[in-house]
Design a protein around this motif. Structure first.
Motif, PDB file in Angstrom:
ATOM      1  N   LEU A 157       0.844  -1.196   0.000  1.00 39.17           N
ATOM      2  CA  LEU A 157       0.000   0.000   0.000  1.00 39.17           C
ATOM      3  C   LEU A 157       0.879   1.245   0.000  1.00 39.17           C
ATOM      4  N   ALA A 158       0.589   2.159  -0.885  1.00 39.19           N
ATOM      5  CA  ALA A 158       1.352   3.409  -0.958  1.00 39.19           C
ATOM      6  C   ALA A 158       1.015   4.272   0.255  1.00 39.19           C
ATOM      7  N   ALA A 159       1.972   5.077   0.683  1.00 37.81           N
ATOM      8  CA  ALA A 159       1.795   5.930   1.861  1.00 37.81           C
ATOM      9  C   ALA A 159       0.544   6.808   1.776  1.00 37.81           C
ATOM     10  N   PRO A 160       0.237   7.398   0.610  1.00 37.40           N
ATOM     11  CA  PRO A 160      -0.978   8.222   0.559  1.00 37.40           C
ATOM     12  C   PRO A 160      -2.251   7.423   0.858  1.00 37.40           C
ATOM     13  N   LEU A 161      -2.290   6.153   0.476  1.00 36.80           N
ATOM     14  CA  LEU A 161      -3.470   5.345   0.751  1.00 36.80           C
ATOM     15  C   LEU A 161      -3.586   5.045   2.244  1.00 36.80           C
ATOM     16  N   VAL A 162      -2.467   4.844   2.906  1.00 37.29           N
ATOM     17  CA  VAL A 162      -2.486   4.621   4.357  1.00 37.29           C
ATOM     18  C   VAL A 162      -3.060   5.853   5.048  1.00 37.29           C
ATOM     19  N   THR A 163      -2.697   7.035   4.588  1.00 40.81           N
ATOM     20  CA  THR A 163      -3.242   8.279   5.138  1.00 40.81           C
ATOM     21  C   THR A 163      -4.747   8.359   4.903  1.00 40.81           C
ATOM     22  N   VAL A 164      -5.180   7.967   3.705  1.00 44.37           N
ATOM     23  CA  VAL A 164      -6.611   7.958   3.390  1.00 44.37           C
ATOM     24  C   VAL A 164      -7.346   6.991   4.309  1.00 44.37           C
TER      25      VAL A 164
END
Length: 87
Positions: A59-66
């Protein structure tokens, strides 16, 4: 005499069939969150985001933030149950 019917139980196939109607389109490469309130037959909140992976397939970091943001929304909306769908 009452004409009201008891709600039918939600099944995996009925939820998957309802997704395009809830979202307004057929999801692809999507992460979908269905949040339920006190009534387990009523979807209170539907959220969707693109699946984003890095070059390693994680999972890309931006998706973890989402995902953190989606969890906050579920808490704010007092979700009693949440279903996560990958489509």
């Amino acid at each position: 005499m009452s004409t009201s019917q008891r709600p039918r139980p939600l099944t995996p196939s009925s939820l998957l069939t309802a997704l395009p109607g809830l979202l307004g389109f057929i999801p692809e490469r999507s992460l979908i969150v269905l949040a339920f309130g006190a009534d387990p037959h009523t979807v209170r909140t539907t959220m969707r985001h693109d699946l984003i992976f890095d070059e390693n397939g994680d999972l890309a970091a931006p998706l973890v933030t989402v995902l953190d943001g989606l969890a906050e929304i579920c808490a704010r909306e007092q979700a009693h149950a949440v279903i996560l769908v990958i489509a």
